[in-house]
Write a protein that holds these residues in place. Structure first.
Motif, PDB file in Angstrom:
ATOM      1  N   GLY A   1       0.312  11.720  -1.288  1.00 28.93           N
ATOM      2  CA  GLY A   1      -0.167  10.756  -2.268  1.00 28.93           C
ATOM      3  C   GLY A   1       0.559   9.423  -2.271  1.00 28.93           C
ATOM      4  N   GLU A   2       1.880   9.441  -2.175  1.00 34.02           N
ATOM      5  CA  GLU A   2       2.641   8.181  -2.151  1.00 34.02           C
ATOM      6  C   GLU A   2       2.232   7.333  -0.947  1.00 34.02           C
ATOM      7  OE1 GLU A   2       4.614   6.554  -4.126  1.00 34.02           O
ATOM      8  OE2 GLU A   2       5.321   8.044  -5.572  1.00 34.02           O
ATOM      9  N   LYS A   3       2.088   7.970   0.218  1.00 33.79           N
ATOM     10  CA  LYS A   3       1.674   7.253   1.428  1.00 33.79           C
ATOM     11  C   LYS A   3       0.261   6.689   1.252  1.00 33.79           C
ATOM     12  CE  LYS A   3       2.362   9.359   5.415  1.00 33.79           C
ATOM     13  NZ  LYS A   3       2.193  10.079   6.680  1.00 33.79           N
ATOM     14  N   THR A   4      -0.629   7.470   0.670  1.00 33.13           N
ATOM     15  CA  THR A   4      -1.995   7.021   0.412  1.00 33.13           C
ATOM     16  C   THR A   4      -1.982   5.821  -0.532  1.00 33.13           C
ATOM     17  OG1 THR A   4      -2.812   9.271   0.712  1.00 33.13           O
ATOM     18  CG2 THR A   4      -4.253   7.745  -0.461  1.00 33.13           C
ATOM     19  N   LEU A   5      -1.165   5.891  -1.561  1.00 31.94           N
ATOM     20  CA  LEU A   5      -1.064   4.812  -2.539  1.00 31.94           C
ATOM     21  C   LEU A   5      -0.526   3.540  -1.885  1.00 31.94           C
ATOM     22  CD1 LEU A   5      -1.496   4.151  -5.521  1.00 31.94           C
ATOM     23  CD2 LEU A   5       0.848   4.914  -5.946  1.00 31.94           C
ATOM     24  N   THR A   6       0.438   3.676  -0.997  1.00 29.31           N
ATOM     25  CA  THR A   6       1.020   2.521  -0.316  1.00 29.31           C
ATOM     26  C   THR A   6      -0.030   1.796   0.521  1.00 29.31           C
ATOM     27  OG1 THR A   6       3.171   3.606  -0.240  1.00 29.31           O
ATOM     28  CG2 THR A   6       2.840   1.799   1.290  1.00 29.31           C
ATOM     29  N   LYS A   7      -0.909   2.556   1.161  1.00 30.56           N
ATOM     30  CA  LYS A   7      -1.986   1.934   1.948  1.00 30.56           C
ATOM     31  C   LYS A   7      -2.933   1.164   1.036  1.00 30.56           C
ATOM     32  CE  LYS A   7      -1.926   5.386   5.601  1.00 30.56           C
ATOM     33  NZ  LYS A   7      -2.625   6.564   6.148  1.00 30.56           N
ATOM     34  N   GLY A   8      -3.190   1.709  -0.157  1.00 32.28           N
ATOM     35  CA  GLY A   8      -3.978   1.017  -1.162  1.00 32.28           C
ATOM     36  C   GLY A   8      -5.450   0.831  -0.852  1.00 32.28           C
ATOM     37  N   VAL A   9      -5.932   1.341   0.245  1.00 26.50           N
ATOM     38  CA  VAL A   9      -7.316   1.143   0.651  1.00 26.50           C
ATOM     39  C   VAL A   9      -8.209   2.207   0.009  1.00 26.50           C
ATOM     40  CG1 VAL A   9      -8.879   1.062   2.642  1.00 26.50           C
ATOM     41  CG2 VAL A   9      -6.543   0.183   2.841  1.00 26.50           C
ATOM     42  N   GLY A  10      -9.334   1.802  -0.557  1.00 24.33           N
ATOM     43  CA  GLY A  10     -10.306   2.740  -1.090  1.00 24.33           C
ATOM     44  C   GLY A  10      -9.927   3.381  -2.412  1.00 24.33           C
TER      45      GLY A  10
END
Length: 187
Positions: free
Chosen positions: A155-164
């Motif tokens: 989740g943290e990595k997904t949040l950092t990408k911020g896309v979608g």
């Protein structure tokens, strides 16, 4: 009694309910639940929500473990949730790898359609889809689900990408989301 889509919470498994691993969760010993997630699922059940799980399990297709081992993990998960006073209504999983061209692997919505059929729902619109990766949220959004990203797992990595993530609610973990949801529905 039929359930309404708004009372359905669909969870990704690895990274939401239990610790994730880039090397795959290949055995019952490697399946390590977050105690707070087990209790959060029980709280949802006790508050009248229906909980289902939609999980990609490409380790089966890759030959790292088989459906029997996955069944052991899900038996343990159900036992822990039941012991905490909750219930999981349905677990849908995709055993395929990314190159298998299936309809069920998230971000495609096939697993969610499986849950919809299993629970005899005419629609998933308004349900909640909780995941730690963009593909979880994309599968949910394809079915009209409300998106929740948890910061556990990937989740943290997904949040950092911020896309979608424009429509996603973001919480530290499943327990924090459940506390918010239950306070909202009781208030």
């Amino acid at each position: 009694m039929p359930i309404s889509p708004e009372q359905l919470v669909i969870l990704d498994r690895d990274g939401v309910i239990n610790q994730d691993s880039d090397a795959y969760i290949k055995s019952l010993e490697e399946w390590l639940p977050y105690p707070s997630s087990i209790h959060a699922i029980a709280k949802l059940s006790q508050a009248g929500y229906t909980v289902a799980i939609a999980t990609n399990q490409s380790g089966i297709g890759r030959g790292y473990y088989d459906a029997g081992v996955l069944g052991q993990m899900h038996d343990r998960l159900n036992a822990l949730v039941n012991a905490a006073g909750g219930t999981i209504a349905h677990i849908a999983y995709c055993p395929h790898g990314p190159a298998d061209d299936c309809e069920c692997r998230k971000p495609l919505p096939g697993l969610l359609h499986d849950i919809q059929r299993a629970l005899s729902l005419s629609s998933l619109s308004g349900s909640w889809m909780v995941g730690d990766s963009l593909r979880d949220l994309q599968a949910g959004e394809a079915c009209g689900c409300q998106s929740v990203l948890v910061k556990t797992g990937k989740g943290e990595k997904t949040l950092t990408k911020g896309v979608g993530l424009e429509n996603a609610h973001v919480y530290t973990d499943l327990a924090e989301f459940v506390d918010w949801l239950l306070s909202r529905s009781s208030g």
